[in-house]
Design a protein around this motif. Structure first.
Motif, PDB file in Angstrom:
ATOM      1  N   VAL A  70      33.357  -5.798  31.885  1.00 22.76           N
ATOM      2  CA  VAL A  70      34.252  -4.762  32.390  1.00 22.76           C
ATOM      3  C   VAL A  70      34.472  -4.990  33.886  1.00 22.76           C
ATOM      4  CG1 VAL A  70      34.601  -2.279  32.641  1.00 22.76           C
ATOM      5  CG2 VAL A  70      33.365  -3.166  30.646  1.00 22.76           C
ATOM      6  N   TYR A  71      35.745  -5.061  34.264  1.00 26.74           N
ATOM      7  CA  TYR A  71      36.123  -5.328  35.646  1.00 26.74           C
ATOM      8  C   TYR A  71      36.898  -4.150  36.226  1.00 26.74           C
ATOM      9  CZ  TYR A  71      35.163 -10.219  34.467  1.00 26.74           C
ATOM     10  OH  TYR A  71      34.567 -11.389  34.067  1.00 26.74           O
ATOM     11  N   VAL A  72      36.698  -3.925  37.534  1.00 30.59           N
ATOM     12  CA  VAL A  72      37.506  -2.955  38.266  1.00 30.59           C
ATOM     13  C   VAL A  72      38.002  -3.627  39.546  1.00 30.59           C
ATOM     14  CG1 VAL A  72      36.425  -0.858  37.377  1.00 30.59           C
ATOM     15  CG2 VAL A  72      35.478  -1.934  39.389  1.00 30.59           C
ATOM     16  N   LYS A  73      39.185  -3.205  39.989  1.00 29.11           N
ATOM     17  CA  LYS A  73      39.766  -3.772  41.207  1.00 29.11           C
ATOM     18  C   LYS A  73      38.870  -3.488  42.398  1.00 29.11           C
ATOM     19  CE  LYS A  73      44.701  -3.662  40.315  1.00 29.11           C
ATOM     20  NZ  LYS A  73      45.980  -3.114  40.753  1.00 29.11           N
ATOM     21  N   GLU A  74      38.884  -4.404  43.353  1.00 25.96           N
ATOM     22  CA  GLU A  74      38.159  -4.208  44.603  1.00 25.96           C
ATOM     23  C   GLU A  74      38.997  -3.315  45.504  1.00 25.96           C
ATOM     24  OE1 GLU A  74      36.787  -7.746  46.534  1.00 25.96           O
ATOM     25  OE2 GLU A  74      36.022  -8.598  44.682  1.00 25.96           O
ATOM     26  N   LEU A  75      38.758  -2.018  45.447  1.00 29.63           N
ATOM     27  CA  LEU A  75      39.487  -1.051  46.263  1.00 29.63           C
ATOM     28  C   LEU A  75      38.531  -0.372  47.244  1.00 29.63           C
ATOM     29  CD1 LEU A  75      41.743   0.574  43.514  1.00 29.63           C
ATOM     30  CD2 LEU A  75      42.391  -1.155  45.199  1.00 29.63           C
ATOM     31  N   ASP A  76      39.076   0.045  48.374  1.00 31.71           N
ATOM     32  CA  ASP A  76      38.268   0.665  49.426  1.00 31.71           C
ATOM     33  C   ASP A  76      37.515   1.904  48.951  1.00 31.71           C
ATOM     34  OD1 ASP A  76      39.155  -1.271  51.196  1.00 31.71           O
ATOM     35  OD2 ASP A  76      40.711   0.002  52.089  1.00 31.71           O
ATOM     36  N   ILE A 131      35.901   2.533  46.363  1.00 35.56           N
ATOM     37  CA  ILE A 131      34.646   2.290  45.642  1.00 35.56           C
ATOM     38  C   ILE A 131      33.786   1.218  46.310  1.00 35.56           C
ATOM     39  CG2 ILE A 131      35.490   3.090  43.399  1.00 35.56           C
ATOM     40  CD1 ILE A 131      35.840   0.098  42.650  1.00 35.56           C
ATOM     41  N   GLU A 132      34.209   0.750  47.469  1.00 46.18           N
ATOM     42  CA  GLU A 132      33.512  -0.347  48.140  1.00 46.18           C
ATOM     43  C   GLU A 132      32.032  -0.036  48.372  1.00 46.18           C
ATOM     44  OE1 GLU A 132      34.139  -3.229  52.015  1.00 46.18           O
ATOM     45  OE2 GLU A 132      35.229  -1.339  51.920  1.00 46.18           O
ATOM     46  N   GLU A 133      31.735   1.148  48.851  1.00 42.05           N
ATOM     47  CA  GLU A 133      30.345   1.527  49.138  1.00 42.05           C
ATOM     48  C   GLU A 133      29.495   1.575  47.872  1.00 42.05           C
ATOM     49  OE1 GLU A 133      28.045   5.393  50.899  1.00 42.05           O
ATOM     50  OE2 GLU A 133      29.939   4.842  51.865  1.00 42.05           O
ATOM     51  N   GLN A 134      30.028   2.188  46.821  1.00 38.88           N
ATOM     52  CA  GLN A 134      29.276   2.326  45.575  1.00 38.88           C
ATOM     53  C   GLN A 134      29.072   0.981  44.873  1.00 38.88           C
ATOM     54  OE1 GLN A 134      31.855   4.144  46.505  1.00 38.88           O
ATOM     55  NE2 GLN A 134      31.134   6.244  46.543  1.00 38.88           N
ATOM     56  N   MET A 135      30.004   0.055  45.053  1.00 40.70           N
ATOM     57  CA  MET A 135      29.966  -1.220  44.340  1.00 40.70           C
ATOM     58  C   MET A 135      29.431  -2.369  45.195  1.00 40.70           C
ATOM     59  SD  MET A 135      31.047  -0.539  41.253  1.00 40.70           S
ATOM     60  CE  MET A 135      31.506  -2.106  40.520  1.00 40.70           C
ATOM     61  N   GLN A 136      28.866  -2.074  46.352  1.00 37.28           N
ATOM     62  CA  GLN A 136      28.426  -3.152  47.251  1.00 37.28           C
ATOM     63  C   GLN A 136      27.353  -4.048  46.637  1.00 37.28           C
ATOM     64  OE1 GLN A 136      27.191  -1.319  50.871  1.00 37.28           O
ATOM     65  NE2 GLN A 136      25.491  -0.207  49.956  1.00 37.28           N
ATOM     66  N   GLU A 137      26.569  -3.547  45.702  1.00 39.72           N
ATOM     67  CA  GLU A 137      25.532  -4.342  45.046  1.00 39.72           C
ATOM     68  C   GLU A 137      26.028  -5.008  43.764  1.00 39.72           C
ATOM     69  OE1 GLU A 137      22.364  -4.711  46.357  1.00 39.72           O
ATOM     70  OE2 GLU A 137      23.124  -3.565  48.072  1.00 39.72           O
ATOM     71  N   ALA A 138      27.245  -4.682  43.354  1.00 40.22           N
ATOM     72  CA  ALA A 138      27.768  -5.180  42.075  1.00 40.22           C
ATOM     73  C   ALA A 138      28.116  -6.662  42.153  1.00 40.22           C
ATOM     74  CB  ALA A 138      29.006  -4.385  41.683  1.00 40.22           C
ATOM     75  N   GLN A 185      31.289   7.865  37.481  1.00 36.04           N
ATOM     76  CA  GLN A 185      31.472   8.134  38.911  1.00 36.04           C
ATOM     77  C   GLN A 185      32.537   7.217  39.497  1.00 36.04           C
ATOM     78  OE1 GLN A 185      27.412   7.607  40.399  1.00 36.04           O
ATOM     79  NE2 GLN A 185      27.459   9.731  41.084  1.00 36.04           N
ATOM     80  N   ILE A 186      32.482   5.936  39.168  1.00 33.67           N
ATOM     81  CA  ILE A 186      33.456   4.965  39.675  1.00 33.67           C
ATOM     82  C   ILE A 186      34.856   5.323  39.193  1.00 33.67           C
ATOM     83  CG2 ILE A 186      34.187   2.539  39.573  1.00 33.67           C
ATOM     84  CD1 ILE A 186      31.730   3.143  41.429  1.00 33.67           C
ATOM     85  N   ILE A 187      34.985   5.665  37.923  1.00 39.26           N
ATOM     86  CA  ILE A 187      36.292   6.044  37.383  1.00 39.26           C
ATOM     87  C   ILE A 187      36.833   7.287  38.081  1.00 39.26           C
ATOM     88  CG2 ILE A 187      37.442   6.940  35.306  1.00 39.26           C
ATOM     89  CD1 ILE A 187      35.611   4.915  33.755  1.00 39.26           C
ATOM     90  N   GLU A 188      35.969   8.251  38.354  1.00 38.80           N
ATOM     91  CA  GLU A 188      36.415   9.471  39.034  1.00 38.80           C
ATOM     92  C   GLU A 188      36.916   9.185  40.454  1.00 38.80           C
ATOM     93  OE1 GLU A 188      33.096  12.136  38.538  1.00 38.80           O
ATOM     94  OE2 GLU A 188      33.636  12.543  36.453  1.00 38.80           O
ATOM     95  N   LEU A 189      36.409   8.134  41.080  1.00 34.78           N
ATOM     96  CA  LEU A 189      36.895   7.735  42.405  1.00 34.78           C
ATOM     97  C   LEU A 189      38.202   6.942  42.306  1.00 34.78           C
ATOM     98  CD1 LEU A 189      33.514   6.648  44.020  1.00 34.78           C
ATOM     99  CD2 LEU A 189      34.871   8.668  44.619  1.00 34.78           C
TER     100      LEU A 189
END
Length: 107
Positions: A47-53, A55-62, A87-91
């Motif tokens: 499952v992939y999500v775009k690199e958007l600002d 979610i940058e903080e939440q996904m920094q370890e991804a 949480q990511i989807i809600e953002l």
């Protein structure tokens, strides 16, 4: 290896409750829509999500990866963590627009 129907249904189960969830097969893989917005790209059972600002903080370890040849790099979402995925989807949902309908070609 293409995404299995079982996996795409599992993805949708994991994120149920975040809005109207549906998926569509595209080019042998899948796009998952939330409230008619293309939020998740599912390729090769990942499952992939775009690199958007937003979610940058939440996904920094991804992990990051390319869903298909020629694609931009995306975050890889840990869909097994249902709470985090929601949480990511809600953002993402407020910032991703509903795609404009394609104009039909006149013959």
């Amino acid at each position: 290896m293409a995404t299995s129907v079982d996996f795409i249904e599992y993805v949708c189960e994991q994120i149920s409750g975040v809005g109207a969830v549906r998926y569509r097969k595209m080019f042998g893989e899948y796009m998952v829509y939330i409230n008619d917005k293309p939020i998740l790209l599912v390729c090769d059972n990942m499952v992939y999500v775009k690199e958007l600002d937003c979610i940058e903080e939440q996904m920094q370890e991804a992990e990051k990866g390319f869903p298909y040849d020629g694609a931009k790099e995306h975050y890889i979402l840990d869909i097994d963590n249902s709470y985090f995925s929601k949480q990511i989807i809600e953002l993402l949902e407020p910032v991703i627009p509903i795609p404009k309908p394609k104009k039909k070609k006149i013959k």
